[in-house]
Design an enzyme around this catalytic site. Structure first.
Site, PDB file in Angstrom:
ATOM      1  N   ASN A  11       0.884  -1.167   0.000  1.00 46.03           N
ATOM      2  CA  ASN A  11       0.000   0.000   0.000  1.00 46.03           C
ATOM      3  C   ASN A  11       0.926   1.222   0.000  1.00 46.03           C
ATOM      4  O   ASN A  11       1.513   1.553   1.031  1.00 46.03           O
ATOM      5  CB  ASN A  11      -0.866  -0.059   1.244  1.00 46.03           C
ATOM      6  CG  ASN A  11      -2.015   0.914   1.288  1.00 46.03           C
ATOM      7  OD1 ASN A  11      -2.625   1.090   2.344  1.00 46.03           O
ATOM      8  ND2 ASN A  11      -2.361   1.544   0.186  1.00 46.03           N
ATOM      9  N   CYS A  79      -5.260   5.831   8.034  1.00 44.48           N
ATOM     10  CA  CYS A  79      -4.637   4.831   7.160  1.00 44.48           C
ATOM     11  C   CYS A  79      -3.674   4.011   8.000  1.00 44.48           C
ATOM     12  O   CYS A  79      -2.655   4.530   8.477  1.00 44.48           O
ATOM     13  CB  CYS A  79      -3.895   5.505   6.003  1.00 44.48           C
ATOM     14  SG  CYS A  79      -3.023   4.324   4.959  1.00 44.48           S
ATOM     15  N   ASN A 168     -12.531   5.104   9.893  1.00 43.00           N
ATOM     16  CA  ASN A 168     -13.090   5.160   8.542  1.00 43.00           C
ATOM     17  C   ASN A 168     -13.984   3.928   8.325  1.00 43.00           C
ATOM     18  O   ASN A 168     -13.795   2.880   8.950  1.00 43.00           O
ATOM     19  CB  ASN A 168     -11.999   5.290   7.472  1.00 43.00           C
ATOM     20  CG  ASN A 168     -10.907   4.249   7.603  1.00 43.00           C
ATOM     21  OD1 ASN A 168     -10.805   3.558   8.600  1.00 43.00           O
ATOM     22  ND2 ASN A 168     -10.077   4.133   6.602  1.00 43.00           N
ATOM     23  N   ASN A 205     -15.111   1.475   2.384  1.00 43.26           N
ATOM     24  CA  ASN A 205     -14.102   0.477   2.047  1.00 43.26           C
ATOM     25  C   ASN A 205     -14.759  -0.898   2.126  1.00 43.26           C
ATOM     26  O   ASN A 205     -15.450  -1.203   3.102  1.00 43.26           O
ATOM     27  CB  ASN A 205     -12.937   0.546   3.032  1.00 43.26           C
ATOM     28  CG  ASN A 205     -12.309   1.923   3.094  1.00 43.26           C
ATOM     29  OD1 ASN A 205     -11.596   2.332   2.200  1.00 43.26           O
ATOM     30  ND2 ASN A 205     -12.596   2.658   4.166  1.00 43.26           N
ATOM     31  N   GLU A 223     -10.626   0.004  -1.823  1.00 42.01           N
ATOM     32  CA  GLU A 223     -10.518   1.128  -0.894  1.00 42.01           C
ATOM     33  C   GLU A 223     -11.221   2.370  -1.435  1.00 42.01           C
ATOM     34  O   GLU A 223     -11.030   2.744  -2.599  1.00 42.01           O
ATOM     35  CB  GLU A 223      -9.039   1.432  -0.644  1.00 42.01           C
ATOM     36  CG  GLU A 223      -8.790   2.438   0.454  1.00 42.01           C
ATOM     37  CD  GLU A 223      -7.314   2.568   0.777  1.00 42.01           C
ATOM     38  OE1 GLU A 223      -6.990   3.457   1.591  1.00 42.01           O
ATOM     39  OE2 GLU A 223      -6.492   1.803   0.230  1.00 42.01           O
ATOM     40  N   CYS A 232      -4.913  -2.618   2.691  1.00 36.78           N
ATOM     41  CA  CYS A 232      -5.479  -1.486   3.428  1.00 36.78           C
ATOM     42  C   CYS A 232      -5.364  -1.831   4.905  1.00 36.78           C
ATOM     43  O   CYS A 232      -5.963  -2.796   5.371  1.00 36.78           O
ATOM     44  CB  CYS A 232      -6.933  -1.260   3.017  1.00 36.78           C
ATOM     45  SG  CYS A 232      -7.774   0.008   4.008  1.00 36.78           S
TER      46      CYS A 232
END
Length: 325
Positions: A11, A79, A168, A205, A223, A232
């Site tokens: 990633n 992230c 998220n 996601n 994602e 992810c």
């Protein structure tokens, strides 16, 4: 200006420290830079999944702040793979091994972990806060306040989904191998991230998860703001949490879970506080691929002809590690 090309489990990102800018960027310039730099066809050295923008934190309790600017210019709240690389960057800048980094919704603990292999540096990052609430997910499914291991007919007649924000939003389903590699993930995730669907109008996601063995899973993720990605970090953390809840007969809280992905693997642990809330440890590589020097004004227009790319030896070491799995 200077940047560092980095990745966690494949990633990939460019770390951009505000102190390395020729002059400060406006919000629109930051988005513009991300769209140009990260473009997979015309971007900088093959592009990336996003820019990790490092700035000063809100006070001395944190070493710095990480903002995640996706390849399309949107901003993610967190992230997991990215924060490990920023943790390494700030660790080396400040000679620290255990500290906090400010993110959009929380100040998160990070610490140096044991190297995964020679020249494969690893960091351990806290993933939290965790919420199953539809309001936090911005999810709208028949008035449901949460979604846990249920069929959503609008998405699939057979797959059962769970939704969790970390912070998220993530939608997760456990599948067999044929489903994992098949077209359904792309179909469902593309629909849920089209900006028009009524279920997740802000996008989500989406991960398909295959159980390989006890405490051993494979996660494939589409994602939000990026598309299919090698890995992810928050998706792998969220998937580990749902795995620990759905497969409690196979795993226990605090167990080390091996999470494989198209870009490699990480380890996770699921923890529960006294107030019954959850948080996860995400432990994985923080690879520095190259140092980059480029003219800021040209970069803002997508011109990278004068960029200087100084590669490290870490990518080949990471590839050797992945090949040994």
């Amino acid at each position: 200006m200077k940047m560092i090309k980095v990745h966690g489990s494949g990633n990939d990102f460019f770390i951009l420290d505000e102190k390395q800018l020729d002059k400060s960027l406006s919000e629109e310039e930051l988005k513009q830079l991300a769209r140009h730099v990260c473009d997979r066809k015309n971007g900088l050295h093959g592009g990336s999944d996003g820019i990790l923008y490092v700035t000063k934190g809100h006070d001395d309790s944190v070493v710095g702040k990480m903002r995640v600017i996706n390849a399309d210019g949107s901003e993610a709240s967190m992230c997991g793979n990215g924060i490990r690389t920023v943790a390494r960057y700030l660790s080396e800048q400040n000679n620290l091994t255990d500290f906090k980094i400010e993110t959009m919704y929380a100040d998160l603990e990070v610490k140096k972990a044991k190297d995964f292999a020679p020249n494969v540096v690893a960091f351990d990052a806290e993933i939290s806060p965790v919420s199953f609430a539809a309001n936090d997910l911005k999810m709208h499914i028949d008035g449901k306040t949460k979604l846990f291991d249920e069929v959503v007919p609008e998405l699939s007649k057979t797959l059962k989904f769970s939704a969790v924000a970390v912070p998220n939003p993530h939608l997760i389903t456990f599948v067999n191998h044929e489903e994992l590699i098949g077209p359904e993930l792309g179909r469902i995730a593309t629909y849920l991230n089209n900006g028009k669907n009524p279920i997740f109008p802000d996008g989500v996601n989406v991960s398909f998860v295959e159980v390989l063995a006890n405490n051993n899973i494979f996660v494939r993720t589409f994602e939000r703001g990026v598309g299919f990605t090698n890995a992810c970090g928050t998706a792998m953390s969220a998937s580990s949490l749902i795995y620990s809840l759905l497969y409690a007969r196979h795993t226990n809280l605090e167990d080390l879970i091996a999470v494989h992905n198209p870009g490699g693997m990480v380890n996770t642990k699921v923890h529960q506080r006294e107030d019954k809330s959850y948080w996860m440890s995400l432990i994985g590589n923080a690879t520095f691929v190259a140092e980059v020097e480029l003219e800021q004004e040209k970069a803002l227009t997508g011109d990278f002809t004068d960029a200087k790319w100084i590669a490290t030896a870490e990518q080949s070491a990471y590839e050797d590690f992945v090949g040994s799995l």
